[in-house]
Design an enzyme around this catalytic site. Structure first.
Site, PDB file in Angstrom:
ATOM      1  N   GLU A 190       0.827  -1.216   0.000  1.00  0.00           N
ATOM      2  CA  GLU A 190       0.000   0.000   0.000  1.00  0.00           C
ATOM      3  C   GLU A 190       0.863   1.269   0.000  1.00  0.00           C
ATOM      4  O   GLU A 190       0.377   2.345   0.338  1.00  0.00           O
ATOM      5  CB  GLU A 190      -0.955   0.025   1.203  1.00  0.00           C
ATOM      6  N   ARG A 236       5.524   8.004  -7.156  1.00  0.00           N
ATOM      7  CA  ARG A 236       4.640   7.886  -8.312  1.00  0.00           C
ATOM      8  C   ARG A 236       4.249   9.278  -8.806  1.00  0.00           C
ATOM      9  O   ARG A 236       3.783  10.111  -8.029  1.00  0.00           O
ATOM     10  CB  ARG A 236       3.396   7.088  -7.919  1.00  0.00           C
ATOM     11  N   GLY A 253     -12.350   3.900 -18.926  1.00  0.00           N
ATOM     12  CA  GLY A 253     -13.749   4.300 -18.914  1.00  0.00           C
ATOM     13  C   GLY A 253     -14.266   4.780 -20.248  1.00  0.00           C
ATOM     14  O   GLY A 253     -15.441   5.182 -20.352  1.00  0.00           O
ATOM     15  N   ASP A 329      -1.485  -0.922 -10.617  1.00  0.00           N
ATOM     16  CA  ASP A 329      -1.703  -2.334 -10.342  1.00  0.00           C
ATOM     17  C   ASP A 329      -1.655  -3.097 -11.663  1.00  0.00           C
ATOM     18  O   ASP A 329      -2.309  -2.701 -12.645  1.00  0.00           O
ATOM     19  CB  ASP A 329      -3.065  -2.564  -9.688  1.00  0.00           C
ATOM     20  N   TRP A 381      -0.561   5.122  -0.321  1.00  0.00           N
ATOM     21  CA  TRP A 381      -1.182   5.545  -1.581  1.00  0.00           C
ATOM     22  C   TRP A 381      -2.699   5.393  -1.511  1.00  0.00           C
ATOM     23  O   TRP A 381      -3.380   5.474  -2.511  1.00  0.00           O
ATOM     24  CB  TRP A 381      -0.582   4.824  -2.775  1.00  0.00           C
ATOM     25  N   ASP A 447      -5.121  -6.376   2.820  1.00  0.00           N
ATOM     26  CA  ASP A 447      -6.289  -6.474   1.943  1.00  0.00           C
ATOM     27  C   ASP A 447      -7.601  -6.443   2.711  1.00  0.00           C
ATOM     28  O   ASP A 447      -8.597  -5.901   2.216  1.00  0.00           O
ATOM     29  CB  ASP A 447      -6.216  -7.770   1.138  1.00  0.00           C
TER      30      ASP A 447
END
Length: 517
Positions: A190, A236, A253, A329, A381, A447
């Site tokens: 994470e 990032r 999208g 991811d 993040w 998770d």
């Protein structure tokens, strides 16, 4: 598509992919459980590796930095999961065959049947003995740099220091065993950070790790050594990363791409395109591969131009060549975004053709894309870029549960080895202690809190956390009552479901007082 450009852009672009799923074999099938693993494997891991292998065959090197968590690597090498995946791919082909016989679904069925056949061939020829061989092929070809991580993906800032150090060192040992060498860098679960973690990383041989851009106050154009450790944090770049996917928008999208959420319930296949954000599933238009291909080309060009502009702007701002790191991811490419693997292959070719130097985080470090030291503070993040997802009010009960289970596990393992020493027994491998730590690590997987905070299969997540907590307590309680034989039976029983990380060795757990940051 972007064409060859003679002028090289300043700086370096690094693409980082984070590959992770929690431990799923033997813990449910549908709607959450093994199906999640097999869908991700079929739609992301197989095609993404196909793309990387094609690029490797073209002689392209150092294309991206690939994080693979130990818990995902364990699943992709697990014999039970490999057999389950083989059956799942065969079932996919049968469902596609059924759809092809339906006049209303003929084109969809034929397309899916071809996809299933390709996936079966790839799996049977390259993956049947696990993921480690194809991963090592990419490493040996210098196509990727691998990032490791701690066992079972715990949110490290909230974890007891002893178990934090154990999970990291065991995770690096697991990577060395599977891939032949320990990774130089890790993807911290994470991107969770708290001051002092850099000291643990330095002791463990970790040279660099990922944080989110805001952890560096948005200035991610260079890696930054953390305090006096020499361990480099790479941030990032959000403007570039969010161009692809953000909490509010992104390429997947687009109206032409295949819709993830719409199913033909008779076959389980996905027949529709996105069409529009607020259009009901039954009103969505049929998927058209030609429309998707045209949209893909535009999005490849858009991303290349975004990277070029960002490199120029950041290099001008710094007065020296800048670094741009985009991170996602892995499961975005294919599982969530059907066209993602195709986009990935085209982008990696197009960036080079456009004069962009592509490299890995290790290359960026070695080539001097490193600035002044930074005093990092608590970050992640997740939402708010703080710890609220894993420590907020919604998951306060899981925070308490994790603390109690870890305390029970550490105390039980310490007493087991103390008892053996008191009786003059040599310090042999203790499978009961191993399983206690294994179940405790599965309990504290990040998770479960993430899924609860995001209300994504929250019931499954809570059940999993409590199931592993129960396993930890049950085995530890038998030991505490002097029931060694019962503890061994319980540990062996839980090991049937949770037998991951065969190299985990409780003897390597630091002594009381060790592991402090």
């Amino acid at each position: 598509m972007t064409t060859q450009r003679a002028t090289a852009e300043p700086g370096m672009f690094c693409l980082v992919l984070h590959s992770h799923l929690p431990w799923l074999p033997h813990h449910g099938r549908w709607p959450v459980g093994e199906e999640w693993l097999y869908q991700s494997w079929a739609s992301s891991y197989l095609p993404v590796f196909d793309v990387l292998r094609e690029l490797a065959d073209e002689g392209r090197e150092n294309l991206l930095t690939l994080g693979i968590t130990p818990v995902l690597a364990a699943q992709l090498d697990d014999p039970y999961a490999l057999d389950g995946m083989h059956h799942w791919l065969g079932d996919w082909q049968l469902r596609a065959h059924e759809a092809a016989a339906d006049p209303a679904l003929g084109d969809l069925g034929a397309r899916e049947h071809r996809g299933a056949a390709r996936a079966l061939e790839t799996f049977e020829t390259r993956w049947r003995h696990g993921a480690s061989p194809p991963i090592r092929e990419l490493v040996d070809a210098r196509t990727v740099e691998l990032l490791g991580g701690p066992l079972a993906h715990p949110f490290q800032p909230l974890l007891h220091p002893r178990l934090r150090e154990f999970s990291l060192t065991e995770g690096l040992a697991d990577a060395r065993q599977r891939w032949g060498s320990a990774p130089r860098g890790i993807w911290a679960p994470e991107c969770g950070y708290t001051p002092g973690l850099e000291n643990l990383y330095a002791r463990s041989g970790v040279e660099h790790f990922m944080v989110d851009g805001p952890a560096l106050h948005g200035d991610s154009a260079l890696g930054r050594p953390v305090r006096e450790s020499g361990v480099v944090a790479f941030g990032r770049d959000l403007p570039v990363s969010y161009r692809v996917w953000s909490p509010k928008s992104g390429y997947p999208g687009h109206a032409a791409y295949r819709d993830f959420h719409t199913y033909d319930h008779g076959t389980g296949l996905k027949p529709a395109r996105v069409t529009g954000r607020h259009i009901a599933s039954d009103a969505k238009a049929p998927y058209d591969p030609l429309l998707a291909e045209r949209a893909l080309g535009r999005h490849v060009d858009d991303f290349v131009e975004t990277v070029r502009a960002r490199l120029r702007d950041e290099s001008e701002r710094l007065g020296r060549p800048a670094l741009v790191v985009a991170a996602f991811d892995t499961e975005l490419f294919g599982h969530w975004w059907h066209e993602g693997p195709q986009w990935l292959g085209q982008v990696l070719r197009a960036l080079g053709d456009a004069g962009v130097r592509i490299g890995t985080l290790a290359q960026a470090r070695d080539d001097g894309y490193v600035g002044a030291p930074v005093d990092l503070e608590d970050s992640s993040w997740g939402s708010g870029k703080d710890w609220r997802v894993w420590a907020g009010d919604q998951v306060a009960d899981l925070v308490t549960l994790n603390s109690e289970v870890v305390s029970t596990a550490l105390d039980s393992v310490d007493k087991a080895f103390d008892s053996a020493a008191a009786h003059g027994h040599s310090r042999l491998r203790d499978r009961v202690a191993d399983q206690i730590l294994r179940e405790a690590l599965l309990t504290v997987s990040s998770d479960w809190a993430f899924m609860v905070s995001k209300d994504s299969a929250a019931g499954y997540a809570r059940d999993r956390a409590h199931k592993h907590a129960h396993a930890t307590r049950e085995i530890a309680d038998a030991l505490a009552r002097g029931k060694r034989s019962q503890a061994e039976r319980l540990a062996a029983g839980w090991h049937l479901a949770d037998g991951l990380f065969p190299g985990l060795d409780a003897r390597r757990l630091g002594s009381r007082g060790s592991g402090d940051l």
